[in-house]
Design an enzyme around this catalytic site. Structure first.
Site, PDB file in Angstrom:
ATOM      1  N   LYS A  44     -15.176 109.028 -53.070  1.00 12.33           N
ATOM      2  CA  LYS A  44     -14.594 108.083 -52.106  1.00 12.33           C
ATOM      3  C   LYS A  44     -14.851 108.645 -50.712  1.00 12.33           C
ATOM      4  O   LYS A  44     -14.708 109.859 -50.488  1.00 12.33           O
ATOM      5  CB  LYS A  44     -13.093 107.962 -52.373  1.00 12.33           C
ATOM      6  N   SER A  82      -7.263 101.041 -52.217  1.00  8.19           N
ATOM      7  CA  SER A  82      -8.329 101.259 -51.264  1.00  8.19           C
ATOM      8  C   SER A  82      -9.564 101.910 -51.878  1.00  8.19           C
ATOM      9  O   SER A  82     -10.607 101.937 -51.241  1.00  8.19           O
ATOM     10  CB  SER A  82      -7.817 102.136 -50.115  1.00  8.19           C
ATOM     11  N   SER A 140      -3.762 103.370 -54.765  1.00  8.78           N
ATOM     12  CA  SER A 140      -5.198 103.151 -54.561  1.00  8.78           C
ATOM     13  C   SER A 140      -6.145 103.734 -55.596  1.00  8.78           C
ATOM     14  O   SER A 140      -7.351 103.503 -55.504  1.00  8.78           O
ATOM     15  CB  SER A 140      -5.607 103.654 -53.187  1.00  8.78           C
TER      16      SER A 140
HETATM   17  N1  GLN Z   1      -2.212  99.360 -50.780  1.00  9.10           N
HETATM   18  C1  GLN Z   1      -1.479 100.452 -50.228  1.00  9.10           C
HETATM   19  C2  GLN Z   1      -1.656 100.480 -48.731  1.00  9.10           C
HETATM   20  O1  GLN Z   1      -2.289  99.620 -48.222  1.00  9.10           O
HETATM   21  C3  GLN Z   1      -1.883 101.742 -50.868  1.00  9.10           C
HETATM   22  C4  GLN Z   1      -3.108 102.339 -50.303  1.00  9.10           C
HETATM   23  C5  GLN Z   1      -3.422 103.677 -50.908  1.00  9.10           C
HETATM   24  O2  GLN Z   1      -2.889 104.068 -51.944  1.00  9.10           O
HETATM   25  N2  GLN Z   1      -4.285 104.412 -50.234  1.00  9.10           N
HETATM   26  O3  GLN Z   1      -1.180 101.330 -48.074  1.00  9.10           O
END
Ligand code: GLN
Length: 491
Positions: free
Chosen positions: A82, A157, A181
């Site tokens: 990532k 994400s 994420s």
């Molecule tokens: N969807 C969540 C956010 O927008 C989690 C994102 C994540 O785990 N990096 O913060």
């Protein structure tokens, strides 16, 4: 028999590592195969950086190590990271224009640990800007398509990671999970992913979003593969990460085959309420029945503050983000505005140009909830409820060994459908946020298909440092079913 190489992408990490060790396939062939696939399926938008020379040089080195009988566990296994992990040999952007073209002088600990076990890096994978999002639509470098239906989101994400694994462009990928994420994109793309206990994986070199929540973990095709990868990437990093746990690295594969007969699976009633789509519910229910067949017992439990995890997370995460992102000032890293009159003007223009809308929104929310007069009303309250959410889990784990439920309320939605509605995105995180706030390990395993033939994931949550148990419980399910072996058509 020598592998004909045309189907290398159908192998999981464990099997690929074995074939590499037995010299049925070379690291160079494996790397070449996956690079060709990444090129052929560039339309998915999963990769942000590829450098064939770097990858092939790493593969040649792995082949030499294989020839000399090295015992590294992942020798020659290709994977991609990532783009939230910094890497010396590839550009590191965190999905942000702010870091376009940025080259780090060092590798993140997670990247270095995997490399030390012989992983060959295929490149960097698309993600939401600074890991903020649930649909991978916040990346400054374009959307990622879900290989099961390219008009749909892969989740976020870590959307590039999940899409790349699902499409067989990589056998496995790293991801990070702050509020879901790893689990949510794994669920949306029909792959397996695990977020370990907070502090298990080093945050050193992971571009910081919300430091008290951020954790790294693998996405792959099976719990067995995740166990092998997690064993390599976890472990104390006390000198470099002040929140790193001082517990020795573990072999997470060691309990995979333990029976699950007698296991108590807690089923939180709050995860099966009104907001849960019926198609997701029936796939998760069927998976729970499968566990009963395997001899596990379902125990009704309650996590009464589940709903509160949304406001709590969306106060704490932006608060930490607003502080973390202050380092992007045009002086030390990345983008700097071209025209400005003085220092303050340079800061303002740089940040206005470099950050996307969602990141700006979070910086504003975070600054607001931390400001004098609002701190007590928002931030402090959120911290108190965060503690209560962790206490609810502690109560629940008195009654059960693991907790199971859906990962997300629905299957992957259409790209664009929710891009103008941040609150709708936030609400979709309801089932992943509680474990994040408590710092507990959580994973997602494929358990079937829902509406539009899109994959459904089941979430398994374990008590602190119970990753081995989680992986064992997931592995036994995957031995009894083949949802995790399904691949999208056309890949
Ligand atoms: N969807 C969540 C956010 O927008 C989690 C994102 C994540 O785990 N990096 O913060």
């Amino acid at each position: 028999m020598k592998n004909d190489n045309t189907s290398l992408h159908e192998l999981g990490v464990t099997e690929l590592a074995r074939q590499l060790r037995e010299r049925k396939v070379s690291a160079l062939e494996a790397a070449g195969h996956f690079l060709a696939r990444a090129r052929a399926h560039a339309q998915l938008g999963a990769f942000l950086d590829i450098d064939e020379d770097v990858t092939l040089a790493q593969a040649r080195a792995a082949d030499q190590a294989l020839a000399s009988g090295s015992k590294a566990t992942l020798l020659g296994v290709p994977m991609a990271h990532k783009d939230i992990f910094v890497t010396k040999d590839f550009v590191s952007t965190a999905g942000s224009k702010m870091l376009a073209g940025y080259r780090s002088p060092f590798d993140a600990t997670v990247v270095a640990r995997l490399a030390a076990q012989g992983v060959v890096t295929l490149g960097k994978l698309n993600c939401d800007e600074f890991a903020m999002g649930s649909a991978n639509e916040n990346s400054a470098f374009g959307k990622v398509c879900n290989p099961w239906d390219q008009s749909r989101t892969p989740g976020g994400s870590s959307g590039g990671s999940a899409a790349a694994v699902a499409a067989g462009l990589v056998p496995a990928a790293t991801g990070t999970d702050t509020g879901g994420s790893i689990r949510q994109p794994a669920s949306f793309c029909g792959v397996t992913g695990i977020k370990p206990t907070y502090g298990r994986a080093s945050r050193y070199g992971m571009v910081a979003f919300a430091s008290s929540l951020d954790q790294a973990g693998p996405l792959a095709h099976s719990a067995e593969d995740c166990a092998l990868l997690l064993s390599a990437l976890c472990g104390p990093d006390l000198d470099r990460d002040s929140t790193s746990l001082d517990v020795p690295a573990e072999d997470f594969t060691r309990c995979l085959a333990d029976p699950v007969a007698g296991l108590k699976i807690g089923v939180p009633q709050e995860f099966f309420g009104e907001g849960l789509a019926p198609d997701v519910r029936s796939a998760v229910d069927a998976a729970l029945k499968e566990y009963e067949k395997l001899g596990a017992t379902l125990v009704p439990i309650s996590l009464p503050r589940t709903e509160l995890s949304i406001p709590v997370y969306y106060i704490i995460a932006p608060a930490e983000a607003s502080s973390n992102l202050s380092r992007f000032d045009g002086v030390k890293f990345g983008h700097r505005a071209k025209d400005y009159v003085d220092l303050v003007d340079m800061y303002k223009k740089t940040r206005a140009e470099g950050f996307g809308d969602e990141v700006k929104r979070r910086i504003m929310i975070g600054t607001y909830v931390l400001s004098h007069g609002y701190y007590d009303a928002y931030y402090l309250q959120a911290q108190k409820i965060r503690r209560m959410i962790a206490d609810d889990f502690a109560q629940a784990f008195k009654q059960c060994d693991v907790i199971a439920g859906p990962v997300a309320p629905t299957v992957a939605w259409k790209l664009g459908d929710m891009s103008d509605d941040p609150v709708a995105n936030y609400l979709a995180d309801i089932f992943t946020l509680p474990a994040s706030l408590a710092g507990l390990p959580g994973m997602s395993i494929p358990v079937g298909f829902g509406a539009h033939q899109m994959p459904v994931g089941m979430q398994l949550i374990g008590n602190y440092l119970q990753e081995s148990k989680l992986l064992n419980v997931a592995h036994r399910f995957q031995q009894a079913t083949d949802w995790h072996a399904k691949r999208p058509q056309g890949f």
